[in-house]
Design a protein around this motif. Structure first.
Motif, PDB file in Angstrom:
ATOM      1  N   THR A   1       1.037   4.145  -0.286  1.00  0.00           N
ATOM      2  CA  THR A   1      -0.419   4.149  -0.084  1.00  0.00           C
ATOM      3  C   THR A   1      -1.183   3.883  -1.370  1.00  0.00           C
ATOM      4  O   THR A   1      -2.395   3.657  -1.327  1.00  0.00           O
TER       5      THR A   1
ATOM      6  N   ILE B   1      -0.810   4.656  10.333  1.00  0.00           N
ATOM      7  CA  ILE B   1       0.381   5.201  10.975  1.00  0.00           C
ATOM      8  C   ILE B   1       0.093   5.426  12.464  1.00  0.00           C
ATOM      9  O   ILE B   1      -0.596   6.380  12.837  1.00  0.00           O
TER      10      ILE B   1
ATOM     11  N   ILE C   1      -2.533   1.998   4.476  1.00  0.00           N
ATOM     12  CA  ILE C   1      -1.501   2.293   5.477  1.00  0.00           C
ATOM     13  C   ILE C   1      -2.119   2.930   6.717  1.00  0.00           C
ATOM     14  O   ILE C   1      -2.909   3.870   6.624  1.00  0.00           O
TER      15      ILE C   1
ATOM     16  N   ALA D   1       5.596   5.930   6.853  1.00  0.00           N
ATOM     17  CA  ALA D   1       5.028   4.820   6.072  1.00  0.00           C
ATOM     18  C   ALA D   1       6.124   4.005   5.414  1.00  0.00           C
ATOM     19  O   ALA D   1       7.025   4.562   4.777  1.00  0.00           O
TER      20      ALA D   1
ATOM     21  N   LEU E   1       3.808  11.589   5.811  1.00  0.00           N
ATOM     22  CA  LEU E   1       3.847  10.185   5.390  1.00  0.00           C
ATOM     23  C   LEU E   1       5.239   9.584   5.568  1.00  0.00           C
ATOM     24  O   LEU E   1       5.535   8.516   5.068  1.00  0.00           O
TER      25      LEU E   1
ATOM     26  N   TYR F   1      -4.287   7.983  10.531  1.00  0.00           N
ATOM     27  CA  TYR F   1      -3.421   8.424  11.627  1.00  0.00           C
ATOM     28  C   TYR F   1      -4.160   8.225  12.949  1.00  0.00           C
ATOM     29  O   TYR F   1      -5.129   8.939  13.232  1.00  0.00           O
TER      30      TYR F   1
ATOM     31  N   SER G   1      11.310   4.399   5.780  1.00  0.00           N
ATOM     32  CA  SER G   1      10.406   5.188   4.944  1.00  0.00           C
ATOM     33  C   SER G   1      10.530   4.792   3.475  1.00  0.00           C
ATOM     34  O   SER G   1      11.616   4.822   2.907  1.00  0.00           O
TER      35      SER G   1
ATOM     36  N   ALA H   1      -3.133   7.752   3.960  1.00  0.00           N
ATOM     37  CA  ALA H   1      -2.932   6.942   5.164  1.00  0.00           C
ATOM     38  C   ALA H   1      -3.897   7.371   6.258  1.00  0.00           C
ATOM     39  O   ALA H   1      -4.478   8.459   6.211  1.00  0.00           O
TER      40      ALA H   1
ATOM     41  N   SER I   1      -2.860  13.077   2.570  1.00  0.00           N
ATOM     42  CA  SER I   1      -2.436  11.685   2.487  1.00  0.00           C
ATOM     43  C   SER I   1      -3.623  10.727   2.441  1.00  0.00           C
ATOM     44  O   SER I   1      -4.725  11.035   2.907  1.00  0.00           O
TER      45      SER I   1
END
Length: 378
Positions: free
Chosen positions: A235, A242, A240, A231, A228, A274, A186, A272, A270
């Motif tokens: 970001t 995930i 990113i 990750a 997050l 998913y 992380s 990112a 976030s």
């Protein structure tokens, strides 16, 4: 293009006059109808103001939290605040030299809002603890990785003390705590910004931190929903994705659930994506909003992570990223680049609203959630 007014309708109902800026006819009709309905049904008033129906410009402007340059606000920023084109400001280390200067800065920003008859501003900063402290004279001096090993009462007290320093300087929103459960590699854990690898440990620390801020009448912000911790890169610099399974995904939600149980008023979404939910960045994903508001029952306000990085890493204009986030239903849009770039993003959001690409009902829902946040903390 048309310039419309509710002058006649308002005079009949003895309500305040509502003016709407120029926009395309189809979008104008939808906005006009929605605003008339708002007057007729007596929807909630803006924080700190008499009951009025907000213009489309203010419905859009109250969603923006923007960065400023230097230790004094520019004339253009003050004018945009007076015009209702900005709902909040985020402050970084370069904006702050000391307690007296910061209090003068925040007072000048709030004075501009009052001068324009606007709601008070959200004034935000990142005061997580340790290395991430925009107010270097305030705590917590320990970072999250250290705080995670402390008792909840100690964490709450440290957050309360930090919140009191923020409040005294005119800062009413802390973009903390980090609620991400650290996984292998992380990047947040490497920076010392996570409370631990156990959902239970992180949940306890996050709950204590949010309660301590609330004790000082500062709005805490749990981030980065829906998690997050997996990750390995930031970001802000990378797009990113995930790809964790449902079990790990659900475990990452536990600290957010704990924070919601304390009444935390603000959740940062976030940048990112998913795969458990969809392929879109969370800030642009209606599925993430359904998870947060439908499944978890959150009724407070949401804010994006900085959209400048999300836009750059995906090769699109900042304004386009802001429109996508607004369409998904995120209430506050965080823009940390230049003042010119945030102004351009505002123009693009306004054009989308006027064209009906951001529904008026969604604009009003977000506006009302932001005003409730301001009524409690600003």
């Amino acid at each position: 293009m048309y310039r419309l007014s509710l002058e006649g309708a308002v005079s009949l109902t003895k309500m305040p006059q509502v003016r709407i800026p120029s926009f395309h006819a189809v979008g104008a009709a939808a906005v006009l109808l929605a605003l008339v309905m708002g007057v007729a049904t007596g929807e909630p008033a803006s924080a700190g103001r008499a009951a009025t129906t907000p213009s489309v410009r203010e419905l859009v402007g109250q969603r923006l939290v923007v960065a400023i340059k230097g230790t004094r606000p520019s004339a253009s920023i003050l004018e945009r605040i007076r015009q209702g084109e900005i709902g909040g400001v985020i402050l970084f280390g370069g904006n702050i030299t000391g307690p007296a200067q910061l209090q003068q800065l925040t007072s000048a920003l709030q004075a501009a809002a009052r001068a324009g008859g606007r709601p008070p501003l959200l004034v935000a900063t990142d005061q997580e603890g340790g290395a991430v402290r925009r107010l270097p004279w305030a705590g917590p001096t320990s970072g999250a990785s250290e705080l995670g090993g402390m008792k909840s009462a100690v964490i709450r007290q440290q957050a309360r003390t930090a919140g009191a320093a923020l409040r005294a300087a005119g800062v009413n929103v802390d973009l903390a705590p980090v609620a991400d459960v650290a996984g292998p590699g992380s990047f947040l854990a490497l920076q010392g910004r996570t409370y631990g690898t156990s959902p239970a440990v992180v949940s306890a620390a996050v709950s204590a931190f949010t309660l301590g801020l609330a004790d000082a009448k500062v709005a805490g912000t749990v981030k980065h929903f829906p998690g997050l911790g997996a990750a390995r890169q930031n970001t802000d610099q990378h797009a990113i994705r995930i790809p964790i399974g449902r079990t790990a995904f659900d475990q990452g939600l536990e600290p957010f659930k704990a924070a919601l149980a304390t009444g935390v008023p603000l959740v940062m979404v976030s940048n990112a994506s998913y795969t458990t939910l969809d392929q879109k960045p969370a800030a642009w994903s209606p599925a993430v909003q359904r998870l947060l508001r439908g499944d978890l029952g959150f009724t407070g306000a949401t804010i994006t992570d900085a959209l400048d990085g999300a836009a750059a890493t995906r090769g699109m204009p900042l304004g386009s990223a802001a429109v996508l986030s607004a369409q998904a239903g995120v209430d506050l849009l965080l823009l940390i680049g230049s003042e010119a770039s945030s102004e351009q993003a505002y123009d693009q959001l306004l054009a989308a609203a006027e064209a009906g690409r951001i529904p008026v009902a969604s604009l009003r829902r977000s506006y009302d959630r932001v005003q409730r946040l301001k009524a409690a903390y600003a």
